[in-house]
Design an enzyme around this catalytic site. Sequence first.
Site, PDB file in Angstrom:
ATOM      1  N   LYS A   1      40.364  57.408  68.808  1.00 39.35           N
ATOM      2  CA  LYS A   1      41.735  56.519  68.581  1.00 39.35           C
ATOM      3  C   LYS A   1      42.617  57.182  69.996  1.00 39.35           C
ATOM      4  O   LYS A   1      43.576  56.863  70.520  1.00 39.35           O
ATOM      5  CB  LYS A   1      42.293  56.630  67.609  1.00 39.35           C
ATOM      6  CG  LYS A   1      41.907  56.434  65.920  1.00 39.35           C
ATOM      7  CD  LYS A   1      41.802  54.615  66.000  1.00 39.35           C
ATOM      8  CE  LYS A   1      42.588  53.803  66.408  1.00 39.35           C
ATOM      9  NZ  LYS A   1      42.942  52.447  65.793  1.00 39.35           N
TER      10      LYS A   1
HETATM   11  N1  PMP Z   1      36.997  55.581  61.870  1.00 40.85           N
HETATM   12  C1  PMP Z   1      38.075  56.260  61.971  1.00 40.85           C
HETATM   13  C2  PMP Z   1      37.891  58.103  60.870  1.00 40.85           C
HETATM   14  C3  PMP Z   1      39.227  56.071  61.969  1.00 40.85           C
HETATM   15  O1  PMP Z   1      40.283  57.024  62.296  1.00 40.85           O
HETATM   16  C4  PMP Z   1      39.361  54.789  62.521  1.00 40.85           C
HETATM   17  C5  PMP Z   1      40.617  54.483  63.033  1.00 40.85           C
HETATM   18  N2  PMP Z   1      42.033  54.265  61.927  1.00 40.85           N
HETATM   19  C6  PMP Z   1      38.627  53.704  62.910  1.00 40.85           C
HETATM   20  C7  PMP Z   1      37.195  54.411  61.965  1.00 40.85           C
HETATM   21  C8  PMP Z   1      38.700  52.460  62.783  1.00 40.85           C
HETATM   22  O2  PMP Z   1      39.189  51.944  64.239  1.00 40.85           O
HETATM   23  P1  PMP Z   1      39.564  51.180  64.780  1.00 40.85           P
HETATM   24  O3  PMP Z   1      40.921  51.436  64.611  1.00 40.85           O
HETATM   25  O4  PMP Z   1      39.887  50.420  65.668  1.00 40.85           O
HETATM   26  O5  PMP Z   1      39.217  49.537  63.710  1.00 40.85           O
END
Ligand code: PMP
Length: 322
Positions: free
Chosen positions: A44
Amino acid sequence: MDIKHGFVDAVGNTPLIRLNSFSEETGCEILGKAEFLNPGGSVKDRAALYIIQEAEKAGTLQPGGTVVEGTAGNTGIGLAHICNAKGYKCLIIIPDTQSQEKIDLLRTLGAEVRTVPAVPYRDANNYVKLSGRLASEMENAIWANQFDNLANRRAHYETTGREIWEQTDGKIDAWVAATGTGGTYAGVAMFLKDQNPQVRCLVADPMGSGLYSYVKTGTITLEGSSITEGIGNSRITANMEGAPIDDAIQIDDPTAIKVVYQLLQKDGLFMGGSVGINVGAAVALAKQMGPGHTIVTVLCDGGSRYQSRLYNPQWLAEKGLA
Ligand code: PMP
């Protein structure tokens, strides 16, 4: 000399790691984009940086301003680091179901943190909606709005997707990743399809999320639940709208837990729960496609954020997942 100019400059350009034990088991090259090596510790950081930079360019974020966000943790952590590095304040609204490690870390980083009950998106007090309302009521504040702010997927189109393409020399057969906001999945999928429409792009989904049923049937139905954090959704976000999706794979928690423990014990990688879903889906896809294919997924964050849960045998036993 190769010097990064501060935190911001150190975001991205992460290694692509061959997951040896899973590659050998499947006969495919299973590769993980090592996003846990970003300076804020997760995938992120990229979205947080693009969201802040685009707000600066648009003039909506002024010196000394506040960045407000509803987040399961990692976006908030990325934002808090960048706010410190750039002199902004940071207000984070987080559901009280998220791990204590992430909440404590946000406070240590200096963000103002408000924990709120986890209620569905349709509820006016949902953490995402609440964060938007709070931002609109404050002076010199922006709402990061990671779910529907397309700066999020632009970050992954312009950086993560391009890096994966270059690191594999374009020799990539499939991309698979779970979605929270969908920024990572969508940005990378769009970049890869623009280079080669033959690259298969698949959504990985935990139980309790609606993306799998959406891809398979066109309607969102929610069944079961998952201990993984930061992934799964009950709606199609703006970041997911128009993203290419060839198929979806659902992975349950027992499979994801087996995967993270194998990553730890055989590959030496200490990973968060969403990585179990991602690598579990990459392995399932390898079995579908057969040996000889290159499959890329994402190692979103590290295991220390989940020490008291995923890596706590007692907690797992309480959840019936020992
Ligand atoms: N894995 C974790 C541990 C996350 O914190 C996030 C983001 N919330 C994601 C995967 C997914 O990423 P995205 O928001 O880009 O879909």
